[in-house]
Design a protein around this motif. Structure first.
Motif, PDB file in Angstrom:
ATOM      1  N   ARG A   1       0.833  -1.186   0.000  1.00  0.00           N
ATOM      2  CA  ARG A   1       0.000   0.000   0.000  1.00  0.00           C
ATOM      3  C   ARG A   1       0.875   1.246   0.000  1.00  0.00           C
ATOM      4  N   GLU A   2       0.225   2.411   0.091  1.00  0.00           N
ATOM      5  CA  GLU A   2       0.947   3.678   0.173  1.00  0.00           C
ATOM      6  C   GLU A   2       1.841   3.678   1.423  1.00  0.00           C
TER       7      GLU A   2
ATOM      8  N   VAL B   1       3.725   4.611   4.758  1.00  0.00           N
ATOM      9  CA  VAL B   1       3.350   5.515   5.842  1.00  0.00           C
ATOM     10  C   VAL B   1       4.482   6.483   6.132  1.00  0.00           C
ATOM     11  N   LYS B   2       4.105   7.611   6.758  1.00  0.00           N
ATOM     12  CA  LYS B   2       5.068   8.602   7.201  1.00  0.00           C
ATOM     13  C   LYS B   2       4.788   8.908   8.666  1.00  0.00           C
TER      14      LYS B   2
ATOM     15  N   TYR C   1       1.483   7.865  12.939  1.00  0.00           N
ATOM     16  CA  TYR C   1       1.883   7.681  11.552  1.00  0.00           C
ATOM     17  C   TYR C   1       0.636   7.728  10.686  1.00  0.00           C
TER      18      TYR C   1
ATOM     19  N   THR D   1      -0.945   8.191   6.213  1.00  0.00           N
ATOM     20  CA  THR D   1      -0.780   8.385   4.776  1.00  0.00           C
ATOM     21  C   THR D   1      -1.741   9.491   4.348  1.00  0.00           C
ATOM     22  N   SER D   2      -2.012   9.555   3.068  1.00  0.00           N
ATOM     23  CA  SER D   2      -2.941  10.561   2.556  1.00  0.00           C
ATOM     24  C   SER D   2      -4.393  10.207   2.839  1.00  0.00           C
TER      25      SER D   2
ATOM     26  N   ARG E   1      -9.022  10.600   0.097  1.00  0.00           N
ATOM     27  CA  ARG E   1      -7.641  11.013  -0.123  1.00  0.00           C
ATOM     28  C   ARG E   1      -7.504  12.513   0.088  1.00  0.00           C
TER      29      ARG E   1
ATOM     30  N   THR F   1      -4.178  14.776   2.410  1.00  0.00           N
ATOM     31  CA  THR F   1      -2.747  14.711   2.723  1.00  0.00           C
ATOM     32  C   THR F   1      -2.626  14.318   4.183  1.00  0.00           C
ATOM     33  N   LEU F   2      -1.463  13.805   4.549  1.00  0.00           N
ATOM     34  CA  LEU F   2      -1.259  13.460   5.947  1.00  0.00           C
ATOM     35  C   LEU F   2      -1.363  14.711   6.818  1.00  0.00           C
TER      36      LEU F   2
END
Length: 324
Positions: A140-141, A143-144, A153, A155-156, A174, A176-177
């Motif tokens: 998946r996308e 994580v940040k 943490y 994602t978008s 969707r 942004t984080l």
């Protein structure tokens, strides 16, 4: 044989993952931890007919959604509306399991929603780290890290963070984080003074499966989360610190076609329930088709090899709720 706009459910304690750097570097104010009150399990006599939902349940999630600034949700996500869903969604079963409330973000009944979840059981930083590791294992996308609460943490499309012994999760369309961190900060501002949630949210009909569920899980449930979908299908859930077992229904236009890969899987073992039913001996997941469009899922987590007889006995106990 045939087997047949504001409200939310809140949780208990949670898990946390410390993060740093990346989008969403805002630091949320500290909030005193909430204290969970354990209520000893109670037994109820199974009922042959569906029972109405309890009038007072999941007060934390309800209050959290009420407290959140709907205008902030709307502007942050740039959506037409942000209305609290009038009916409590069922719990989000998983490791961890979350009590949830929802904002509808469109005038269409099938439009996007923002889900606000609170973990139902106590957690630690190690638990938070485990949830991130499990997510990262899927394609998946990426994580940040997000600096919020005691760490998090995302994602978008979602944010998970730890605060006061609970995991909080926001998920939706969707964006942004950083935008999800803005919404997470609103959660942080609103949690102080929230009442403790109930450990046992039960419906008598679900009690028919408790004995079998205990055998599947290897221990009695610490938390119960029974509920109902928007279309009226019963949801039953048993939760411990290490496992979850739940039953739910999907309404699919072509249920028989969806069953084909399950039917053909080498690990599928047929069970005489509904129009067709199978236990996956590798994961324990049991799937039953009732009619053309009703799929009943009985799901143990974590997915693992289980004695198929235990899942079959559990399915036998629960199937009358979904086949009548």
């Amino acid at each position: 044989m045939r087997i047949r706009r504001v409200v939310v459910a809140a949780g208990l304690t949670v898990v946390l993952l410390a993060g740093c750097g990346g989008p969403g570097q805002e630091t949320a104010p500290s909030v005193p931890p909430l204290v969970s009150v354990s209520t000893p399990p109670t037994s109820e006599t199974p009922s042959a007919t569906p029972t109405p939902p309890p009038s007072e349940t999941a007060k934390v999630a309800d209050t959290l959604c009420v407290r959140m600034d709907a205008a902030l949700v709307q502007s942050t996500l740039a959506v037409p509306v942000a209305n609290i869903q009038a009916k409590n969604p069922p719990a989000e079963f998983g490791l961890p399991t979350y009590d949830v409330c929802q904002f509808t973000l469109s005038t269409s009944p099938s439009g996007p929603v923002l889900r606000v979840g609170v973990s139902v059981l106590p957690a630690t930083k190690a638990t938070l780290a485990a949830t991130q590791k499990e997510y990262a294992a899927q394609p998946r996308e990426p994580v940040k890290p997000a600096v919020i609460g005691e760490g998090g943490y995302g994602t978008s499309t979602f944010l998970v963070f730890l605060l006061g012994g609970k995991l909080y999760k926001l998920s939706g369309p969707r964006a942004t984080l950083a935008k999800y961190v803005v919404l997470g900060q609103e959660v942080v501002r609103q949690v102080a003074g929230l009442p403790d949630p109930e450990r046992l949210i039960t419906r008598p009909d679900c009690e028919r499966g408790t004995s079998a569920a205990t055998k599947v899980m290897g221990a009695p449930a610490m938390v119960r989360r029974d509920g109902q979908t928007l279309v009226g299908d019963l949801v039953c859930g048993w939760v411990t610190s290490t496992s979850v077992l739940s039953t739910s229904v999907r309404r699919e236009p072509d249920g028989e076609a969806l069953m084909a890969p399950i039917r053909k899987a080498p690990t599928s073992q047929s069970v005489p329930l509904g129009d067709e039913g199978y236990v996956d001996t590798a994961t324990g997941r049991t799937t039953i088709r009732v009619g053309a469009d009703k799929i009943v899922d009985l799901v143990p987590l974590p997915a693992r090899k289980l004695d198929p007889d235990l899942m079959t006995q559990f399915a036998l106990a629960m199937s009358p709720l979904y086949t009548r």
